[in-house]
Design a protein around this motif. Sequence first.
Motif, PDB file in Angstrom:
ATOM      1  N   ALA A 155       0.818  -1.216   0.000  1.00  0.00           N
ATOM      2  CA  ALA A 155       0.000   0.000   0.000  1.00  0.00           C
ATOM      3  C   ALA A 155       0.851   1.265   0.000  1.00  0.00           C
ATOM      4  N   HIS A 156       2.163   1.107   0.127  1.00  0.00           N
ATOM      5  CA  HIS A 156       3.079   2.251   0.104  1.00  0.00           C
ATOM      6  C   HIS A 156       3.705   2.464  -1.270  1.00  0.00           C
ATOM      7  N   VAL A 157       3.336   1.631  -2.250  1.00  0.00           N
ATOM      8  CA  VAL A 157       3.990   1.680  -3.565  1.00  0.00           C
ATOM      9  C   VAL A 157       2.965   1.997  -4.644  1.00  0.00           C
ATOM     10  N   VAL A 158       3.188   3.107  -5.345  1.00  0.00           N
ATOM     11  CA  VAL A 158       2.342   3.526  -6.466  1.00  0.00           C
ATOM     12  C   VAL A 158       3.043   3.096  -7.755  1.00  0.00           C
ATOM     13  N   PRO A 159       2.354   2.429  -8.670  1.00  0.00           N
ATOM     14  CA  PRO A 159       3.002   1.896  -9.868  1.00  0.00           C
ATOM     15  C   PRO A 159       3.207   2.921 -10.984  1.00  0.00           C
ATOM     16  N   SER A 160       3.685   4.090 -10.622  1.00  0.00           N
ATOM     17  CA  SER A 160       4.072   5.123 -11.583  1.00  0.00           C
ATOM     18  C   SER A 160       4.940   6.117 -10.837  1.00  0.00           C
ATOM     19  N   ARG A 161       5.646   6.958 -11.583  1.00  0.00           N
ATOM     20  CA  ARG A 161       6.576   7.919 -10.969  1.00  0.00           C
ATOM     21  C   ARG A 161       5.869   9.253 -10.780  1.00  0.00           C
ATOM     22  N   ALA A 162       5.761   9.690  -9.517  1.00  0.00           N
ATOM     23  CA  ALA A 162       5.098  10.964  -9.210  1.00  0.00           C
ATOM     24  C   ALA A 162       5.972  11.767  -8.253  1.00  0.00           C
ATOM     25  N   PHE A 163       6.435  12.919  -8.729  1.00  0.00           N
ATOM     26  CA  PHE A 163       7.185  13.827  -7.860  1.00  0.00           C
ATOM     27  C   PHE A 163       6.208  14.661  -7.039  1.00  0.00           C
ATOM     28  N   SER A 164       6.705  15.321  -6.021  1.00  0.00           N
ATOM     29  CA  SER A 164       5.806  16.089  -5.154  1.00  0.00           C
ATOM     30  C   SER A 164       5.043  17.137  -5.943  1.00  0.00           C
ATOM     31  N   GLN A 165       5.670  17.711  -6.977  1.00  0.00           N
ATOM     32  CA  GLN A 165       4.995  18.734  -7.777  1.00  0.00           C
ATOM     33  C   GLN A 165       3.883  18.165  -8.639  1.00  0.00           C
ATOM     34  N   ASP A 166       3.891  16.845  -8.840  1.00  0.00           N
ATOM     35  CA  ASP A 166       2.844  16.203  -9.637  1.00  0.00           C
ATOM     36  C   ASP A 166       1.589  15.919  -8.827  1.00  0.00           C
ATOM     37  N   LEU A 167       1.703  15.960  -7.501  1.00  0.00           N
ATOM     38  CA  LEU A 167       0.562  15.622  -6.648  1.00  0.00           C
ATOM     39  C   LEU A 167      -0.464  16.742  -6.673  1.00  0.00           C
ATOM     40  N   ARG A 168      -1.729  16.364  -6.639  1.00  0.00           N
ATOM     41  CA  ARG A 168      -2.822  17.328  -6.672  1.00  0.00           C
ATOM     42  C   ARG A 168      -3.797  17.041  -5.535  1.00  0.00           C
ATOM     43  N   GLN A 169      -4.354  18.103  -5.007  1.00  0.00           N
ATOM     44  CA  GLN A 169      -5.300  17.997  -3.908  1.00  0.00           C
ATOM     45  C   GLN A 169      -6.444  17.042  -4.250  1.00  0.00           C
ATOM     46  N   GLY A 170      -6.666  16.070  -3.355  1.00  0.00           N
ATOM     47  CA  GLY A 170      -7.777  15.147  -3.525  1.00  0.00           C
ATOM     48  C   GLY A 170      -7.532  14.000  -4.476  1.00  0.00           C
ATOM     49  N   ALA A 171      -6.347  13.948  -5.088  1.00  0.00           N
ATOM     50  CA  ALA A 171      -6.066  12.852  -6.025  1.00  0.00           C
ATOM     51  C   ALA A 171      -6.083  11.508  -5.300  1.00  0.00           C
ATOM     52  N   GLU A 172      -6.523  10.480  -6.003  1.00  0.00           N
ATOM     53  CA  GLU A 172      -6.524   9.118  -5.479  1.00  0.00           C
ATOM     54  C   GLU A 172      -5.459   8.321  -6.222  1.00  0.00           C
ATOM     55  N   LEU A 173      -4.443   7.869  -5.498  1.00  0.00           N
ATOM     56  CA  LEU A 173      -3.324   7.163  -6.117  1.00  0.00           C
ATOM     57  C   LEU A 173      -3.506   5.660  -5.951  1.00  0.00           C
ATOM     58  N   PRO A 174      -3.525   4.894  -7.044  1.00  0.00           N
ATOM     59  CA  PRO A 174      -3.579   3.433  -6.921  1.00  0.00           C
ATOM     60  C   PRO A 174      -2.255   2.913  -6.382  1.00  0.00           C
ATOM     61  N   THR A 175      -2.273   1.764  -5.754  1.00  0.00           N
ATOM     62  CA  THR A 175      -1.055   1.167  -5.206  1.00  0.00           C
ATOM     63  C   THR A 175      -0.942  -0.280  -5.668  1.00  0.00           C
ATOM     64  N   ASN A 198      -1.191  -2.652  -3.758  1.00  0.00           N
ATOM     65  CA  ASN A 198      -2.245  -3.337  -3.017  1.00  0.00           C
ATOM     66  C   ASN A 198      -3.563  -2.974  -3.695  1.00  0.00           C
ATOM     67  N   SER A 199      -4.151  -3.916  -4.386  1.00  0.00           N
ATOM     68  CA  SER A 199      -5.346  -3.614  -5.188  1.00  0.00           C
ATOM     69  C   SER A 199      -6.525  -3.149  -4.346  1.00  0.00           C
ATOM     70  N   ASP A 200      -6.450  -3.360  -3.037  1.00  0.00           N
ATOM     71  CA  ASP A 200      -7.534  -2.942  -2.154  1.00  0.00           C
ATOM     72  C   ASP A 200      -7.277  -1.582  -1.509  1.00  0.00           C
ATOM     73  N   ALA A 201      -6.167  -0.938  -1.861  1.00  0.00           N
ATOM     74  CA  ALA A 201      -5.808   0.316  -1.185  1.00  0.00           C
ATOM     75  C   ALA A 201      -5.470   1.410  -2.193  1.00  0.00           C
ATOM     76  N   THR A 202      -6.040   2.579  -2.019  1.00  0.00           N
ATOM     77  CA  THR A 202      -5.650   3.779  -2.747  1.00  0.00           C
ATOM     78  C   THR A 202      -5.250   4.836  -1.730  1.00  0.00           C
ATOM     79  N   LEU A 203      -4.408   5.759  -2.149  1.00  0.00           N
ATOM     80  CA  LEU A 203      -3.899   6.795  -1.261  1.00  0.00           C
ATOM     81  C   LEU A 203      -4.483   8.143  -1.668  1.00  0.00           C
ATOM     82  N   THR A 204      -5.119   8.815  -0.734  1.00  0.00           N
ATOM     83  CA  THR A 204      -5.692  10.133  -0.995  1.00  0.00           C
ATOM     84  C   THR A 204      -4.672  11.211  -0.666  1.00  0.00           C
TER      85      THR A 204
END
Length: 304
Positions: free
Chosen positions: A240-260, A262-268
């Motif tokens: 659940a700590h690993v997102v299958p794509s490369r995202a820098f801090s500047q790429d993050l957006r408010q409210g985005a849901e990141l897949p991980t 762990n197919s049962d976990a997304t990160l807000t």
Amino acid sequence: MLAPLLTFGFVACNDTTPTDPMPDVERDIVDIVLESNDFNTLEAALVQADLVATLQGPGPFTVFAPNDAAFSAYLSDNNLEANDLLNSPALGDVLTYHVLSGAVTSGQLSAGAQGTVNGADLYLSEDPEGNWWINGNTRIIDADITASNGVIHVLDYVIVPPSQTIAEIAVDATEGDSPEFTQLVGALQRADLVGAVNDSEANYTVFAPTDAAFQALYDALGVNGYEDIPLETLTAVLTAHVVPSRAFSQDLRQGAELPTLNSDATLTVDLSALTVGGANLNADMLNILATNGVIHVINDVIVP
């Protein structure tokens, strides 16, 4: 040793307004560097690396040019003197990592991987304020200085191609003077996940909890360490700590849901609280660049 890192703050850029400037037909890229008072270190580096004739060629080239203040900051952060850099056998590789084939103006920049003359990719990100960053730790502070054979964008730091995978960076940190990630590496080994984050063909974003974060988890669970956590649970937590794509801090957006993984976990993402998946981002340890992704350090373990 961890590379110099970027805090999470966003700062306004001097000039990244999309433009379509006319080229300076009189001066090539090298002429502009030589005539400027801001590129003395870059000038010396180009001469030392025997790249002057190359950048006087027809090109066209896009040069991301660190100014003197950028070189000073980089040297200071890495406890180097200018001569250490100029005499480094890696100097040519570092300089060519700042060059793209073709003329790319600020209006033509696009987020993601960009192939350099060095052969390694650099990564462009646009933050919510519209500023452009490279590899998460270097900002374009002046754009579209046009030459007869290309365009120059001025940087506030020096960019260096990554040389280690995520796993290699984490393991190296466990062996430093102030060891970190000992619990993360041990947990990954127990869950047989080291190979995944060591895969050179992968492209991950890893939110990496500190040792203190793991200790807080152990205290909350009433266990002595990761060995006492059921393997299935430990695996679910780690993936659940690993997102299958490369995202820098500047790429993050408010409210985005990141897949991980762990197919049962997304990160807000909550930029106002500086959290991802409810875990606090460590603002001093973001955008650690690896050959197969990027690491952001967090101060809590994410429990899906």
